[in-house]
Structure formats: structure tokens, C-alpha cells
Write an enzyme that holds these catalytic residues in place. Structure first.
Site, PDB file in Angstrom:
ATOM      1  N   GLU A  32      -8.692 -22.353  46.897  1.00  0.00           N
ATOM      2  CA  GLU A  32      -7.469 -21.836  46.281  1.00  0.00           C
ATOM      3  C   GLU A  32      -7.542 -22.009  44.772  1.00  0.00           C
ATOM      4  OE1 GLU A  32      -4.976 -20.162  47.179  1.00  0.00           O
ATOM      5  OE2 GLU A  32      -4.587 -20.446  49.319  1.00  0.00           O
ATOM      6  N   ASN A 118       3.345 -23.149  44.815  1.00  0.00           N
ATOM      7  CA  ASN A 118       2.150 -22.518  45.370  1.00  0.00           C
ATOM      8  C   ASN A 118       1.303 -21.812  44.330  1.00  0.00           C
ATOM      9  OD1 ASN A 118       0.674 -20.151  46.752  1.00  0.00           O
ATOM     10  ND2 ASN A 118       1.256 -21.430  48.490  1.00  0.00           N
ATOM     11  N   ASN A 175       4.458 -16.238  47.282  1.00  0.00           N
ATOM     12  CA  ASN A 175       3.107 -16.774  47.154  1.00  0.00           C
ATOM     13  C   ASN A 175       2.511 -16.367  45.805  1.00  0.00           C
ATOM     14  OD1 ASN A 175       0.439 -17.686  47.722  1.00  0.00           O
ATOM     15  ND2 ASN A 175       0.747 -17.345  49.903  1.00  0.00           N
ATOM     16  N   ASP A 229      -2.546 -13.024  49.445  1.00  0.00           N
ATOM     17  CA  ASP A 229      -2.303 -14.435  49.154  1.00  0.00           C
ATOM     18  C   ASP A 229      -2.248 -14.604  47.637  1.00  0.00           C
ATOM     19  OD1 ASP A 229      -2.454 -17.183  48.725  1.00  0.00           O
ATOM     20  OD2 ASP A 229      -3.781 -17.539  50.414  1.00  0.00           O
TER      21      ASP A 229
END
Length: 300
Positions: A32, A118, A175, A229
Site C-alpha cells: 500500500e 486510509n 478510499n 483502491d
């Protein structure tokens, strides 16, 4: 063309025939938050379930930049070049100062704890925008199970005044974030309530007023297969989004232009390199990169 799908002829001109998809390294649990550090000529990214921030340098390979990372996810740089990260475990945003010390920027809204920030982007006026779903506190794999104190939302934080404002609250799971090059648009990935069988999953687009107020919020594009995402924007305003089969390039009008096919599900991406024309791709447990004939929007 092997490794790509072309849905619009313009996309064919973004591809370099002698620049294939490269595998830079594997063995991570879930990648990520990639961010390019131009002054250090390196890429930072999260090996999220291992609770560490990794560093990659061309020719030198991988090393641990920070461990523990407090289960950091999305990260970016502010206009002074400082690293800002979203912490799942800490339920906050924290900033790494130039001397290496760490400052907690914000951890509450209206007196209640945030969920698990996030993704984060910084506008040219210095304000910090971040998404706050419950993903990082809903299980023990990416942060640790904790009780949510408020609904998911999109926030704007001003580090000069410490003011935090909820800019949009009609999300199930906000997100990835990205501003258009002129900052008149803000793209936000809705990845939905993961506990439901058919969560809402699409990219929304908001109009951004000069004072930062948002309007609109319509569906911009729906990724298939999979969902968005993380995303980034190039110099022409095209949106590059993660997907189950790779990276999708979407025009400013919301039309699919083409795909970079990747062997593993893509979580997040970042433009980097000296010319900002190298796209770094987090493909599940593997880090990939590809040179393109397009430059990403990145400041600094």
C-alpha cells in the site's frame, strides 16, 4: 499488444514499445501507499500487514525505512517535502519532520476518534485531505480490531489552524484520493461496506470551489474487474486506477482508455522517477514498475 488492452487509440501513444512491465521485488504481504521521494531518489511503500514502511532504491534494492510503522497505509508529501502517513493502529495522520521526528497531526473529529485514515493528498494551499473508512479497525490483519466512534467520511485538515472539517459523509468506505491537475476536481474511490455481499464500489468525482467546498459527487467511473483502491492522475488529467487485472487508464470524461495488465491484483500506484514517467505498481505481494510516455502529477 502483449501486456496491454487498448480501448482508445490515445492510450496506444502512452505505451513505450521497449519498456515492458518490470518486477522489482516480491515477498511482501500486501503493498500500500507508494510515494516517490525525488530528493532521495527512492520509493517508499507500506508492507501493511507486517507493520513496516519499506524503501526501494534503483540498484540497491529494498530496505526497511520504518518499523513499526503504526500500521501506516496511504502516504504523501506536503508542500515542504515532509512525509505524511495515515495510521490504522494509531487512528491518526502523522508527519515525519525534516529532522526525522514524528508529529501526530490529527486523531479526532468533533471530540471523537477517527476510524482508520486510509489515503491522503495535499492541496496546493497546504490543506490535507484524507479518507477515513473503518477497514483498519475492522480486523486484526491491517491494524487491530477497535470500536468505531463515527461514520466513515472524507476530511479536510488545515495544519496551520488545526481545523478539521468533514467534507463529505455519504460514503460507506471512502478510499483512494486524487486531485485533477488544476485542483478543480477531486476523485474519491468508494470501496463500500466490505461486510455486505454487494458493496458500493466506484470512483466518484467532486467539483472543488476556490475555498475548498465540494459539490457534485457523482459516479465518475466503475472499475471492472475489481474496484478502485488507489489512483493517480497524469499531466493530461487522465485517472490511473488500480483494478483486479492491473491498472486502468480513464479519460477525464470517465471513459476507459486502456489497461496495463498485471499478474496480481493491484492495490495502489504512484508515478515517480526523475521525469515522473515511471509508474510504480503494488500488485498484492509484488512491486512492479513500467515506464510510460506520460508524466504523473506530483508536487513536490
Amino acid at each position: 499488444m502483449n501486456g496491454f488492452e487498448i480501448h482508445d487509440e490515445r492510450f496506444a501513444h502512452y505505451i513505450l514499445g521497449n519498456a515492458p512491465l518490470e518486477e522489482l521485488g516480491s515477498g511482501f504481504r500486501w503493498i500500500e501507499g507508494p510515494v516517490w521521494m525525488g530528493d532521495a531518489d527512492c520509493l517508499l511503500f507500506q508492507d501493511l500487514p507486517r507493520n513496516r514502511t519499506m524503501r526501494w532504491i534503483e540498484g540497491a534494492g529494498f530496505s526497511v525505512y520504518r518499523a513499526p510503522s503504526n500500521y501506516a497505509n496511504g502516504q504523501t508529501r506536503d508542500r515542504e517535502g515532509r512525509l505524511i502517513a495515515c495510521s490504522h493502529r494509531g487512528r491518526c495522520l502523522y508527519r515525519t519532520e525534516h529532522d526525522g521526528t514524528v508529529t501526530t497531526l490529527v486523531e479526532r473529529h468533533a471530540g471523537k476518534r477517527l476510524n482508520s485514515p486510509n489515503d491522503v493528498v495535499v492541496k496546493s494551499d497546504g490543506t490535507i485531505w484524507f479518507s477515513d473508512p473503518v477497514y483498519g479497525i475492522s480486523n486484526d490483519y491491517e491494524g487491530g480490531r477497535q470500536q468505531s466512534e463515527q461514520p466513515p467520511a472524507l476530511y479536510r485538515f488545515d495544519p496551520r489552524t488545526s481545523e478539521i472539517r468533514a467534507m463529505a459523509g455519504d460514503f460507506d468506505g471512502p478510499n483512494g484520493l486524487a486531485f485533477s491537475p488544476d485542483e478543480r476536481r477531486l476523485y474519491v474511490a468508494e470501496t463500500g461496506d466490505q461486510s455486505k455481499p454487494n458493496p458500493r464500489q466506484y470512483i466518484r468525482v467532486f467539483d472543488v470551489a476556490p475555498d475548498g467546498a465540494l459539490s457534485g459527487g457523482d459516479v465518475f467511473h466503475t472499475i471492472s474487474p475489481g474496484y478502485c483502491d488507489g489512483m493517480r492522475v497524469d499531466e493530461d488529467g487522465n485517472v490511473w486506477s488500480s483494478a483486479a487485472d492491473g491498472v486502468h487508464c480513464i479519460s477525464p470524461e470517465g471513459k476507459l482508455m486502456g489497461k496495463i495488465l498485471v499478474p496480481h491484483r493491484v492495490s495502489n500506484i504512484a508515478f515517480g522517477g526523475p521525469a515522473k514517467n515511471r509508474l510504480f505498481i503494488g500488485g498484492s505481494h509484488t512491486l512492479y514498475a513500467i515506464f510510460l510516455d506520460r508524466r504523473g502529477v506530483q508536487t513536490p
